[in-house]
Design a protein around this motif. Structure first.
Motif, PDB file in Angstrom:
ATOM      1  N   ALA A  86       0.831  -1.210   0.000  1.00 59.04           N
ATOM      2  CA  ALA A  86       0.000   0.000   0.000  1.00 59.04           C
ATOM      3  C   ALA A  86       0.862   1.255   0.000  1.00 59.04           C
ATOM      4  CB  ALA A  86      -0.942  -0.005   1.206  1.00 59.04           C
ATOM      5  N   LEU A  87       1.928   1.252   0.777  1.00 55.27           N
ATOM      6  CA  LEU A  87       2.834   2.404   0.790  1.00 55.27           C
ATOM      7  C   LEU A  87       3.538   2.567  -0.557  1.00 55.27           C
ATOM      8  CD1 LEU A  87       4.343   1.957   4.359  1.00 55.27           C
ATOM      9  CD2 LEU A  87       2.838   3.818   3.612  1.00 55.27           C
ATOM     10  N   ILE A 133       2.516   1.619  -3.610  1.00 57.00           N
ATOM     11  CA  ILE A 133       1.662   2.022  -4.736  1.00 57.00           C
ATOM     12  C   ILE A 133       1.015   3.387  -4.553  1.00 57.00           C
ATOM     13  CG2 ILE A 133       1.245  -0.364  -5.433  1.00 57.00           C
ATOM     14  CD1 ILE A 133      -1.586  -0.093  -4.260  1.00 57.00           C
ATOM     15  N   THR A 134       1.098   3.936  -3.354  1.00 56.33           N
ATOM     16  CA  THR A 134       0.522   5.272  -3.136  1.00 56.33           C
ATOM     17  C   THR A 134       1.586   6.341  -2.948  1.00 56.33           C
ATOM     18  OG1 THR A 134       0.313   4.884  -0.743  1.00 56.33           O
ATOM     19  CG2 THR A 134      -1.600   4.327  -2.126  1.00 56.33           C
ATOM     20  N   ASN A 135       2.842   5.978  -3.113  1.00 54.79           N
ATOM     21  CA  ASN A 135       3.933   6.928  -2.933  1.00 54.79           C
ATOM     22  C   ASN A 135       4.383   7.460  -4.299  1.00 54.79           C
ATOM     23  OD1 ASN A 135       5.815   8.119  -1.009  1.00 54.79           O
ATOM     24  ND2 ASN A 135       7.346   7.032  -2.214  1.00 54.79           N
ATOM     25  N   PRO A 136       4.327   8.768  -4.529  1.00 59.29           N
ATOM     26  CA  PRO A 136       4.673   9.322  -5.845  1.00 59.29           C
ATOM     27  C   PRO A 136       6.076   8.957  -6.342  1.00 59.29           C
ATOM     28  CG  PRO A 136       3.541  10.975  -4.545  1.00 59.29           C
ATOM     29  CD  PRO A 136       3.815   9.806  -3.625  1.00 59.29           C
ATOM     30  N   SER A 137       7.079   8.969  -5.478  1.00 57.31           N
ATOM     31  CA  SER A 137       8.453   8.649  -5.917  1.00 57.31           C
ATOM     32  C   SER A 137       8.561   7.230  -6.452  1.00 57.31           C
ATOM     33  CB  SER A 137       9.445   8.818  -4.768  1.00 57.31           C
ATOM     34  OG  SER A 137       9.639  10.154  -4.463  1.00 57.31           O
ATOM     35  N   THR A 138       7.970   6.279  -5.751  1.00 60.63           N
ATOM     36  CA  THR A 138       8.068   4.899  -6.212  1.00 60.63           C
ATOM     37  C   THR A 138       7.204   4.668  -7.445  1.00 60.63           C
ATOM     38  OG1 THR A 138       6.437   4.237  -4.554  1.00 60.63           O
ATOM     39  CG2 THR A 138       8.752   3.894  -4.009  1.00 60.63           C
ATOM     40  N   GLN A 139       6.088   5.347  -7.553  1.00 64.84           N
ATOM     41  CA  GLN A 139       5.248   5.221  -8.744  1.00 64.84           C
ATOM     42  C   GLN A 139       5.985   5.697  -9.989  1.00 64.84           C
ATOM     43  OE1 GLN A 139       1.952   3.952  -9.397  1.00 64.84           O
ATOM     44  NE2 GLN A 139       2.819   2.910  -7.627  1.00 64.84           N
ATOM     45  N   ARG A 140       6.749   6.765  -9.861  1.00 63.24           N
ATOM     46  CA  ARG A 140       7.523   7.267 -11.001  1.00 63.24           C
ATOM     47  C   ARG A 140       8.715   6.370 -11.321  1.00 63.24           C
ATOM     48  NH1 ARG A 140       6.424  12.107  -8.327  1.00 63.24           N
ATOM     49  NH2 ARG A 140       8.476  12.133  -7.351  1.00 63.24           N
ATOM     50  N   ALA A 141       9.288   5.751 -10.316  1.00 54.79           N
ATOM     51  CA  ALA A 141      10.538   5.016 -10.502  1.00 54.79           C
ATOM     52  C   ALA A 141      10.362   3.578 -10.989  1.00 54.79           C
ATOM     53  CB  ALA A 141      11.323   4.999  -9.195  1.00 54.79           C
ATOM     54  N   PHE A 142       9.372   2.876 -10.486  1.00 58.20           N
ATOM     55  CA  PHE A 142       9.284   1.442 -10.749  1.00 58.20           C
ATOM     56  C   PHE A 142       8.189   1.119 -11.747  1.00 58.20           C
ATOM     57  CE2 PHE A 142      11.152   1.751  -6.474  1.00 58.20           C
ATOM     58  CZ  PHE A 142      12.374   1.187  -6.769  1.00 58.20           C
ATOM     59  N   THR A 143       8.554   0.318 -12.741  1.00 54.21           N
ATOM     60  CA  THR A 143       7.594  -0.118 -13.747  1.00 54.21           C
ATOM     61  C   THR A 143       6.955  -1.449 -13.357  1.00 54.21           C
ATOM     62  OG1 THR A 143       9.369  -1.197 -14.982  1.00 54.21           O
ATOM     63  CG2 THR A 143       8.801   1.074 -15.603  1.00 54.21           C
ATOM     64  N   ARG A 144       7.593  -2.161 -12.445  1.00 59.99           N
ATOM     65  CA  ARG A 144       7.059  -3.445 -11.968  1.00 59.99           C
ATOM     66  C   ARG A 144       7.608  -3.709 -10.586  1.00 59.99           C
ATOM     67  NH1 ARG A 144       8.229  -9.000 -11.853  1.00 59.99           N
ATOM     68  NH2 ARG A 144       6.416 -10.290 -12.294  1.00 59.99           N
ATOM     69  N   VAL A 167      14.106   6.332  -3.593  1.00 58.01           N
ATOM     70  CA  VAL A 167      14.160   5.983  -2.169  1.00 58.01           C
ATOM     71  C   VAL A 167      14.830   7.064  -1.328  1.00 58.01           C
ATOM     72  CG1 VAL A 167      14.027   3.517  -2.612  1.00 58.01           C
ATOM     73  CG2 VAL A 167      16.272   4.605  -2.385  1.00 58.01           C
ATOM     74  N   ARG A 168      15.343   8.072  -1.991  1.00 55.79           N
ATOM     75  CA  ARG A 168      15.917   9.218  -1.264  1.00 55.79           C
ATOM     76  C   ARG A 168      14.972  10.420  -1.266  1.00 55.79           C
ATOM     77  NH1 ARG A 168      21.176   7.958  -4.400  1.00 55.79           N
ATOM     78  NH2 ARG A 168      22.137   6.448  -3.025  1.00 55.79           N
ATOM     79  N   GLY A 169      13.847  10.291  -1.939  1.00 59.54           N
ATOM     80  CA  GLY A 169      12.881  11.384  -2.036  1.00 59.54           C
ATOM     81  C   GLY A 169      12.203  11.663  -0.701  1.00 59.54           C
ATOM     82  N   TYR A 223       9.155   9.477   0.016  1.00 61.74           N
ATOM     83  CA  TYR A 223       9.504   8.108   0.386  1.00 61.74           C
ATOM     84  C   TYR A 223       9.987   8.057   1.835  1.00 61.74           C
ATOM     85  CZ  TYR A 223      11.625   3.496   0.348  1.00 61.74           C
ATOM     86  OH  TYR A 223      11.946   2.195   0.648  1.00 61.74           O
ATOM     87  N   ILE A 224      10.891   8.924   2.189  1.00 61.17           N
ATOM     88  CA  ILE A 224      11.442   8.934   3.553  1.00 61.17           C
ATOM     89  C   ILE A 224      10.343   9.178   4.571  1.00 61.17           C
ATOM     90  CG2 ILE A 224      12.971  10.193   5.114  1.00 61.17           C
ATOM     91  CD1 ILE A 224      14.821  10.590   2.608  1.00 61.17           C
ATOM     92  N   ARG A 225       9.488  10.131   4.321  1.00 63.66           N
ATOM     93  CA  ARG A 225       8.417  10.474   5.264  1.00 63.66           C
ATOM     94  C   ARG A 225       7.444   9.304   5.460  1.00 63.66           C
ATOM     95  NH1 ARG A 225       6.659  14.456   2.622  1.00 63.66           N
ATOM     96  NH2 ARG A 225       4.908  13.424   1.631  1.00 63.66           N
ATOM     97  N   ARG A 226       7.132   8.585   4.393  1.00 62.21           N
ATOM     98  CA  ARG A 226       6.132   7.519   4.483  1.00 62.21           C
ATOM     99  C   ARG A 226       6.715   6.167   4.847  1.00 62.21           C
ATOM    100  NH1 ARG A 226       1.840   7.341   0.054  1.00 62.21           N
ATOM    101  NH2 ARG A 226       0.781   6.356   1.787  1.00 62.21           N
ATOM    102  N   MET A 227       7.890   5.838   4.328  1.00 64.74           N
ATOM    103  CA  MET A 227       8.417   4.484   4.511  1.00 64.74           C
ATOM    104  C   MET A 227       9.314   4.321   5.737  1.00 64.74           C
ATOM    105  SD  MET A 227       7.142   2.660   2.119  1.00 64.74           S
ATOM    106  CE  MET A 227       7.691   1.602   0.838  1.00 64.74           C
ATOM    107  N   GLN A 228      10.099   5.341   6.039  1.00 66.90           N
ATOM    108  CA  GLN A 228      11.085   5.190   7.111  1.00 66.90           C
ATOM    109  C   GLN A 228      10.499   4.872   8.483  1.00 66.90           C
ATOM    110  OE1 GLN A 228      14.431   5.025   6.652  1.00 66.90           O
ATOM    111  NE2 GLN A 228      14.050   5.200   4.472  1.00 66.90           N
TER     112      GLN A 228
END
Length: 106
Positions: A28-29, A31-42, A84-86, A89-94
């Motif tokens: 859930a984190l 697929i709802t995080n803008p940095s990871t959505q832009r970075a990962f295609t799968r 992962v340095r965005g 990402y840090i605010r939501r995942m860390q």
């Protein structure tokens, strides 16, 4: 570009709790995080199946007791590292600690 992450649960957690947190909360984190959505295609997760003997496997189980692996596909390693340095990402995942800190990247 594809990289694979192998991880295992924290020693104090059950596998059931770890699988729930990794498969529901972590996804859930992601697929709802803008940095990871832009970075990962799968992004795909693979889980250990308990009770299977090494005789039935092509490769024996690892002595490191991995609980799962995750495939991360991106158009470039630079983009995936940047995600992962965005700040988002840090605010939501860390704040979350999904696995054994010695062996996993959370």
């Amino acid at each position: 570009m594809k990289f694979i992450l192998a991880a295992r649960r924290k020693p104090e957690d059950t596998q059931e709790k770890y699988f729930y947190e990794w498969s529901i909360i972590h996804v859930a984190l992601m697929i709802t995080n803008p940095s990871t959505q832009r970075a990962f295609t799968r992004y795909a997760q693979h889980y250990t199946i308990n009770g299977v003997s090494n005789a039935l496997l092509w490769h024996p189980l690892s002595p490191m007791a991995w609980d799962n692996m995750a495939d991360h596909c991106s158009i470039s390693s630079r983009i995936s590292r940047r995600s992962v340095r965005g700040e988002d990402y840090i605010r939501r995942m860390q704040p979350h600690k999904f696995g054994d800190s010695i062996l996993s990247w959370n």
